[in-house]
Design an enzyme around this catalytic site. Structure first.
Site, PDB file in Angstrom:
ATOM      1  N   PRO A 119     -47.670  19.679  94.315  1.00  0.00           N
ATOM      2  CA  PRO A 119     -48.497  20.056  93.165  1.00  0.00           C
ATOM      3  C   PRO A 119     -49.627  19.067  92.946  1.00  0.00           C
ATOM      4  O   PRO A 119     -49.396  17.875  92.890  1.00  0.00           O
ATOM      5  CB  PRO A 119     -47.514  20.010  91.993  1.00  0.00           C
ATOM      6  CG  PRO A 119     -46.163  20.081  92.594  1.00  0.00           C
ATOM      7  CD  PRO A 119     -46.291  19.415  93.948  1.00  0.00           C
ATOM      8  N   GLU A 120     -50.822  19.571  92.872  1.00  0.00           N
ATOM      9  CA  GLU A 120     -51.961  18.724  92.552  1.00  0.00           C
ATOM     10  C   GLU A 120     -52.684  19.361  91.380  1.00  0.00           C
ATOM     11  O   GLU A 120     -52.192  20.310  90.778  1.00  0.00           O
ATOM     12  CB  GLU A 120     -52.878  18.612  93.762  1.00  0.00           C
ATOM     13  CG  GLU A 120     -52.151  18.004  94.928  1.00  0.00           C
ATOM     14  CD  GLU A 120     -52.921  16.857  95.559  1.00  0.00           C
ATOM     15  OE1 GLU A 120     -53.853  16.345  94.921  1.00  0.00           O
ATOM     16  OE2 GLU A 120     -52.585  16.498  96.686  1.00  0.00           O
TER      17      GLU A 120
ATOM     18  N   LYS B  82     -52.944  15.570  86.241  1.00  0.00           N
ATOM     19  CA  LYS B  82     -51.733  16.050  86.896  1.00  0.00           C
ATOM     20  C   LYS B  82     -50.658  16.428  85.895  1.00  0.00           C
ATOM     21  O   LYS B  82     -49.499  16.587  86.263  1.00  0.00           O
ATOM     22  CB  LYS B  82     -51.204  14.973  87.836  1.00  0.00           C
ATOM     23  CG  LYS B  82     -52.116  14.722  89.015  1.00  0.00           C
ATOM     24  CD  LYS B  82     -51.606  13.559  89.790  1.00  0.00           C
ATOM     25  CE  LYS B  82     -51.821  13.769  91.264  1.00  0.00           C
ATOM     26  NZ  LYS B  82     -51.138  12.715  92.018  1.00  0.00           N
TER      27      LYS B  82
ATOM     28  N   ARG C 297     -49.410   5.464  99.174  1.00  0.00           N
ATOM     29  CA  ARG C 297     -49.580   6.863  99.546  1.00  0.00           C
ATOM     30  C   ARG C 297     -50.376   6.944 100.837  1.00  0.00           C
ATOM     31  O   ARG C 297     -51.287   6.143 101.068  1.00  0.00           O
ATOM     32  CB  ARG C 297     -50.276   7.637  98.430  1.00  0.00           C
ATOM     33  CG  ARG C 297     -49.260   8.071  97.371  1.00  0.00           C
ATOM     34  CD  ARG C 297     -49.933   8.684  96.194  1.00  0.00           C
ATOM     35  NE  ARG C 297     -50.302   7.661  95.242  1.00  0.00           N
ATOM     36  CZ  ARG C 297     -50.814   7.893  94.042  1.00  0.00           C
ATOM     37  NH1 ARG C 297     -51.058   9.111  93.669  1.00  0.00           N
ATOM     38  NH2 ARG C 297     -51.112   6.907  93.235  1.00  0.00           N
TER      39      ARG C 297
END
Ligand SMILES: [Zn+2]
Length: 250
Positions: A2-3, A53, A233
């Site tokens: 999900p972004e 987000k 990340r």
């Protein structure tokens, strides 16, 4: 994963419930522990919006539920009373529809704290020029990490960072302090444009994200990946056609 665009789609799907007084349950024990459901049960849902987000559900009485989906969460809208197996985190039951949150690892009730998020990159009124001085707040950090700092600009995740920087031929390892204003502006503009396109089309065209070891679609060099920043990340980039910086130690 999900972004920002996935959150905006979820916000759209939930719109039919806005204005309704909802019955709220938290079937999942981990969700029950958050104590969110009993506080909003029986209240009118006033709005649902994606901010960065986070999905923000505002209820009458000034209560705001913040749902952050991390890697696994999903909001679905189904007919009221539909049989299901498993234990959703939250069921928002309206007159004919139910909003159902599955695997929502972050669910909190709050009324403050939200101003710490930067401006939403997908907002209609998003100020592109204003994003440049905000990104300067990244100090010594690299551009790939800075673009994902939700306090500077909200909504850009790992995938859109990689795709945006590939599209403008800039390395995620560029130091923000070394980048000209135009580069910072272009990076945010590219992320916004790609995310808007994905929202409009429902598709995410990937050029570089998760393509490590495969040829760059633009120049044929081998795409690389490496963990970046405090969150470690994974950044994906083409070392040939994306200029401006290299990983530490190279
Ligand atoms: Zn390339």
């Amino acid at each position: 994963m999900p972004e920002g665009d996935a959150l905006h789609r979820a916000a759209r799907r939930l719109q039919p419930l806005v204005g309704q007084r909802l019955e709220v349950e938290a079937p999942n024990p981990r969700a029950q522990a958050t104590q969110v459901a009993p506080r909003i049960d029986g209240r009118v849902l006033e709005s649902v919006e994606a901010v960065g987000k986070n999905l923000l559900l505002r209820f009458e009485g000034g209560l705001v539920v913040r749902s952050h989906l991390r890697m696994t969460g999903r909001w679905r809208v189904e007919p009221r009373g539909k049989a299901r197996t498993g234990l959703p985190w939250l069921v928002l039951r309206g007159e004919t529809l139910e909003g159902v949150l599955w695997n929502g690892p972050v669910l909190t009730l709050e009324a403050r704290n939200l101003q710490r998020l930067g401006p939403d990159v997908l907002a209609d009124e998003f100020d592109l020029d204003g994003a440049v001085p905000r990104l300067r707040g990244a100090g010594e950090r690299r551009l790939g990490e800075a673009l994902q700092d939700q306090r500077l600009v909200a909504g850009i995740g790992n995938m859109w960072m990689a795709e945006a920087l590939w599209s403008i031929r800039v390395s995620p390892w560029t130091r923000v302090r070394d980048a000209e204003d135009g580069v910072l502006r272009d990076a945010v503009a590219a992320a916004r444009r790609l995310m808007q396109d994905a929202l409009a089309s429902g598709r995410q065209g990937r050029q570089v994200y998760r393509r490590a070891g495969r040829p760059c679609r633009r120049c044929g060099a081998i795409v690389r990946s490496r963990g970046q920043g405090d969150g470690n990340r994974t950044a994906y980039w083409c070392p040939e056609c994306q200029a401006g910086g290299t990983p530490p130690g190279e």
